[in-house]
Design a protein around this motif. Structure first.
Motif, PDB file in Angstrom:
ATOM      1  N   ARG A 138       0.835  -1.191   0.000  1.00 44.29           N
ATOM      2  CA  ARG A 138       0.000   0.000   0.000  1.00 44.29           C
ATOM      3  C   ARG A 138       0.878   1.252   0.000  1.00 44.29           C
ATOM      4  N   LEU A 139       0.286   2.326  -0.469  1.00 44.46           N
ATOM      5  CA  LEU A 139       0.933   3.628  -0.432  1.00 44.46           C
ATOM      6  C   LEU A 139       0.240   4.488   0.621  1.00 44.46           C
ATOM      7  N   GLN A 140       1.020   5.209   1.397  1.00 42.97           N
ATOM      8  CA  GLN A 140       0.481   6.138   2.380  1.00 42.97           C
ATOM      9  C   GLN A 140       0.924   7.547   2.018  1.00 42.97           C
ATOM     10  N   ALA A 141      -0.038   8.471   1.947  1.00 46.26           N
ATOM     11  CA  ALA A 141       0.244   9.865   1.637  1.00 46.26           C
ATOM     12  C   ALA A 141       0.192  10.678   2.924  1.00 46.26           C
ATOM     13  N   ILE A 142       1.332  11.260   3.303  1.00 44.89           N
ATOM     14  CA  ILE A 142       1.453  11.969   4.572  1.00 44.89           C
ATOM     15  C   ILE A 142       1.862  13.413   4.306  1.00 44.89           C
ATOM     16  N   ASN A 143       1.033  14.342   4.728  1.00 43.81           N
ATOM     17  CA  ASN A 143       1.282  15.771   4.546  1.00 43.81           C
ATOM     18  C   ASN A 143       2.133  16.306   5.702  1.00 43.81           C
ATOM     19  N   HIS A 144       3.316  16.815   5.381  1.00 40.73           N
ATOM     20  CA  HIS A 144       4.155  17.504   6.356  1.00 40.73           C
ATOM     21  C   HIS A 144       3.876  18.997   6.184  1.00 40.73           C
ATOM     22  N   VAL A 145       3.272  19.607   7.195  1.00 42.16           N
ATOM     23  CA  VAL A 145       2.780  20.965   7.038  1.00 42.16           C
ATOM     24  C   VAL A 145       2.999  21.742   8.334  1.00 42.16           C
TER      25      VAL A 145
END
Length: 442
Positions: A138-145
């Motif tokens: 699986r791919l996980q999309a993580i926003n660093h903000v």
């Protein structure tokens, strides 16, 4: 939606509210630390992730692939490798990226920042950078903000942006405190973008009012002693918020039951029909449901434990388990037993009681009681040589509030703000004994 609240002045006058001391941040080093704080938010996970660059060019590393402004593409897994496919017919051929555990999507160095966001993922725009992890198929999309860039969206995702500034500011402080308390440096991410943490819908949820609420409370957090408070919140309590220890394992001194002012919440009182097929799907172990007996409640009337009685046996569940299985708004609920004929009657409405209480089948009267007894007995008929198939009943869930009921009630905050109360007073009412101060100040 037009909102109208009746006057709450008499009720508010009965509540002793202690206003915490507000310490204004003035230390430049402290303000810089607040501005630099980054949160990591899990936006999505799956086998493919549709994304796009917005008003500035982006690069994907490792791989060195550049996405010019306005480029749409999809990341997916192919044979254990990550594949980047452009969505334009005239675009480059798909690219297999170099093997890596993580990939970064971020602005090309030297490109000009765009206020309209940095990237788009699943039709929503976001600020900051995107880290993509490839693990377990699986791919996980993580926003660093940056934290202060994340919060305007959270406030607008959790609360209508048209609400009074005092309510929005209270939400901003609670969301900031909650996010900082959830920081987990050793984990892949700190928060989720859903109700599992706090809702975050990207730039689409930002407005001028939510940005003002965040800016006007910049850096403010709730402290209890030397620790960040667990500033949990919910939509509507149904009249009384809940003690944390009655819902979760730990009773925190500042998360105690207090009067709520959520009477104009659309979910202050509610009812929902639970047809037989839905009950069978929720409780396959019992083959459906004849009745639900509430065995224990909290002091505010929320279900602690209940017994489900069905054709194949009984099952004892906790209040949260009951709510999860049936998809209920809250655990402050009781159940009316209805025959299928009565449930199908047009215009059926049973008003919620002032305080929900346990209602065993023996306390029912009239046709509902007779139906309950027949169903529980198996439906044997003296006029028939053998048993007959008794239809399973329909339950009517009659309840109050929406959410776990602990901490700040958002509809209560709205009512207090409409009465002219400040965000400091709102927070001190729902988080008793906490102090509002700049993050990082001891």
């Amino acid at each position: 939606m037009a909102l109208s609240l009746r006057s709450w002045t008499p009720l508010l006058s009965l509540v002793a509210v202690t206003v915490p001391a507000v310490v204004v941040a003035g230390d430049p080093a402290l303000q810089a630390r607040q501005a630099d704080q980054t949160v990591r938010v899990l936006l999505a996970e799956g086998t493919s992730l549709p994304l796009a660059s917005l008003g500035q060019p982006l690069q994907l590393q490792p791989g060195g692939v550049q996405l010019p402004p306005g480029t749409s593409a999809t990341l997916s897994l192919q044979g254990g490798r990550v594949r980047l496919a452009f969505q334009r017919a005239s675009g480059p051929d798909p690219i297999l990226l170099p093997p890596a555990a993580a990939y970064w999507l971020e602005p090309v160095p030297g490109s000009r920042a765009d206020d309209a966001g940095v990237f788009q993922l699943q039709q929503r725009r976001y600020r900051g950078r995107l880290r993509v992890l490839a693990s377990g198929g699986r791919l996980q999309a993580i926003n660093h903000v940056p934290l202060e860039s994340y919060l305007p969206s959270v406030v607008g995702s959790e609360m209508p942006a048209s609400w009074p500034q005092a309510a929005l500011r209270a939400q901003a402080v609670a969301a900031r405190t909650y996010a900082l308390r959830q920081l987990r440096p050793a984990a892949d991410y700190d928060l989720k973008a859903t109700v599992s943490s706090q809702v975050y819908k990207g730039l689409e949820a930002e407005t001028a009012s939510t940005r003002e609420a965040v800016a006007s409370t910049s850096g403010q957090v709730l402290m209890f002693g030397s620790n960040l408070a667990n500033a949990v919140f919910h939509s509507s309590s149904g009249g009384l918020t809940e003690n944390s220890g009655d819902i979760w394992q730990q009773q925190l001194p500042y998360l105690v039951s207090v009067p709520d002012f959520d009477h104009d919440s659309p979910v202050h009182q509610w009812q929902e029909l639970l047809p037989a097929d839905r009950l069978r799907q929720a409780f396959t172990e019992t083959g459906g449901v004849y009745r639900i007996d509430v065995l224990a409640t909290t002091a505010t009337g929320r279900v602690r434990q209940a017994r489900v009685v069905g054709p194949s046996g009984t099952l004892v569940v906790t209040g949260p388990q009951l709510r999860s299985r049936l998809g209920l708004r809250s655990t402050q609920v009781r159940f009316e037993l209805l025959s299928p004929e009565l449930a199908a009657a047009p215009g059926l409405r049973l008003p919620p009681p002032p305080v929900p209480t346990a209602r065993p089948a023996s306390a029912l009267s009239g046709p509902a009681a007779a139906f309950a007894g027949e169903a529980a007995a198996g439906g044997a008929s003296t006029d028939s040589p053998g048993p007959v198939q008794v239809p399973q009943p329909v339950l009517l869930a009659v309840g109050r509030g929406f959410g776990h009921g602990v901490g700040m009630s958002q509809w209560g905050a709205y009512a207090m703000a409409r009465q002219g109360q400040s965000h400091e007073r709102i927070l001190s009412h729902y988080y008793r004994g906490t102090v509002l101060r700049p993050f990082g100040q001891r």
